[in-house]
Design an enzyme around this catalytic site. Structure first.
Site, PDB file in Angstrom:
ATOM      1  N   ILE A   1     -34.066 -24.331  12.508  1.00 41.08           N
ATOM      2  CA  ILE A   1     -34.721 -23.041  12.334  1.00 41.08           C
ATOM      3  C   ILE A   1     -34.552 -22.573  10.898  1.00 41.08           C
ATOM      4  O   ILE A   1     -33.629 -22.988  10.196  1.00 41.08           O
ATOM      5  CB  ILE A   1     -34.132 -22.002  13.326  1.00 41.08           C
ATOM      6  CG1 ILE A   1     -34.912 -20.672  13.285  1.00 41.08           C
ATOM      7  CG2 ILE A   1     -32.646 -21.769  13.085  1.00 41.08           C
ATOM      8  CD1 ILE A   1     -34.517 -19.698  14.406  1.00 41.08           C
ATOM      9  N   CYS A   2     -35.472 -21.727  10.451  1.00 43.18           N
ATOM     10  CA  CYS A   2     -35.395 -21.037   9.165  1.00 43.18           C
ATOM     11  C   CYS A   2     -35.551 -22.034   8.014  1.00 43.18           C
ATOM     12  O   CYS A   2     -36.558 -22.717   7.900  1.00 43.18           O
ATOM     13  CB  CYS A   2     -34.092 -20.250   9.093  1.00 43.18           C
ATOM     14  SG  CYS A   2     -34.006 -19.051   7.737  1.00 43.18           S
ATOM     15  N   ALA A   3     -34.557 -22.142   7.146  1.00 45.65           N
ATOM     16  CA  ALA A   3     -34.647 -23.069   6.011  1.00 45.65           C
ATOM     17  C   ALA A   3     -34.436 -24.519   6.423  1.00 45.65           C
ATOM     18  O   ALA A   3     -34.912 -25.440   5.736  1.00 45.65           O
ATOM     19  CB  ALA A   3     -33.610 -22.680   4.955  1.00 45.65           C
TER      20      ALA A   3
ATOM     21  N   TYR B   1     -38.963 -20.979   7.757  1.00 42.93           N
ATOM     22  CA  TYR B   1     -39.017 -19.659   7.138  1.00 42.93           C
ATOM     23  C   TYR B   1     -40.221 -19.613   6.186  1.00 42.93           C
ATOM     24  O   TYR B   1     -40.422 -20.540   5.383  1.00 42.93           O
ATOM     25  CB  TYR B   1     -37.731 -19.380   6.364  1.00 42.93           C
ATOM     26  CG  TYR B   1     -37.617 -17.941   5.935  1.00 42.93           C
ATOM     27  CD1 TYR B   1     -37.182 -16.971   6.822  1.00 42.93           C
ATOM     28  CD2 TYR B   1     -37.973 -17.554   4.645  1.00 42.93           C
ATOM     29  CE1 TYR B   1     -37.103 -15.640   6.441  1.00 42.93           C
ATOM     30  CE2 TYR B   1     -37.893 -16.233   4.256  1.00 42.93           C
ATOM     31  CZ  TYR B   1     -37.454 -15.274   5.156  1.00 42.93           C
ATOM     32  OH  TYR B   1     -37.384 -13.965   4.777  1.00 42.93           O
TER      33      TYR B   1
ATOM     34  N   SER C   1     -38.397 -23.486  14.222  1.00 43.45           N
ATOM     35  CA  SER C   1     -38.685 -22.067  14.354  1.00 43.45           C
ATOM     36  C   SER C   1     -38.538 -21.390  12.993  1.00 43.45           C
ATOM     37  O   SER C   1     -38.022 -21.985  12.042  1.00 43.45           O
ATOM     38  CB  SER C   1     -37.764 -21.426  15.395  1.00 43.45           C
ATOM     39  OG  SER C   1     -38.148 -20.093  15.671  1.00 43.45           O
TER      40      SER C   1
END
Length: 227
Positions: free
Chosen positions: A141-143, A166, A193
């Protein structure tokens, strides 16, 4: 409280405590039959909300969640991206020596520079590569989809491949043509995500993949999360 009454209270409390422990052990024995093993690697600079949502949500499903530190010095205390300190259960190296690659899921939180530390953790990268080749479930998720999966050629491949991360240009550019605007993307054995605000959805989707939609809908309703 008089001594006699105190003794009676203590004895009753001991009996209740024993009953509680017995019930808890019985529940644990029942849960262990269907428990899934989940590895959540973290490091200095990992994102707090994402880590908590992954670990808490999957624990509610009944998963056995292990938080492993990828810090290069082996320290278990991780100072997260906003300065909050998390204590890992053990190091990534210890997790792999004790559990090998026998995990139902490996899920990476994001955060910077936490994602970079995960990217540079050789035992973790080797595990992710082995799992990817075997078609096992990896998530980020994210980075981390860009920084970890992108750096090690672990992003989804194929005509229908898709992933998200992200929404910052340096991360999105790594995803290239497979970049999706969805909050959570399942593409084969890879789940990605966007970030803190989508991390509950992410955790619930991972739970659904491990335990089924009915269980995920039940947990979501209990958590007051719309799916």
């Amino acid at each position: 409280m008089q001594p006699s009454k105190l003794s009676a209270f203590a004895a009753k409390n001991h009996r209740n405590r024993f009953k509680f422990m017995s019930v808890r052990r019985a529940m644990s024995a029942t849960d262990s039959a269907i428990s899934k093993r989940v590895l959540v690697p973290i490091a200095n600079g990992s994102e707090e909300i994402e880590t908590t949502c992954i670990t808490d949500t999957l624990t509610r499903f009944g998963a056995s969640v292990t938080v492993a530190s990828a810090n290069a010095d082996g320290s278990l205390v991780c100072t997260m991206s906003r300065g909050i300190k998390f204590m890992a259960d053990l190091s990534v190296a210890e997790a792999l020596s004790s559990g090998g690659d026998d995990w139902d899921l490996v899920a990476l939180p994001g955060g910077m520079p936490g994602a970079e530390h995960l990217r540079d953790c050789e035992p973790l990268v080797e595990l992710l590569r082995t799992r990817s080749a075997a078609g096992s479930l990896n998530a980020a998720i994210c980075a981390s989809p860009a920084v970890v999966f992108g750096a090690h050629n672990l992003l989804p491949k194929g005509e229908s491949a898709a992933a998200t991360c992200y929404p910052a240009p340096p991360f999105r550019s790594v995803l290239g043509e497979i970049a999706s605007e969805s909050d959570v993307v399942v593409s084969g054995n890879i789940v990605t995500s966007k970030g803190p605000g989508t991390s509950l959805k992410f955790g619930l989707q991972l739970g659904e993949l491990l335990y089924g939609k009915e269980a995920a809908d039940k947990i979501a309703a209990e958590m007051l999360v719309d799916r």
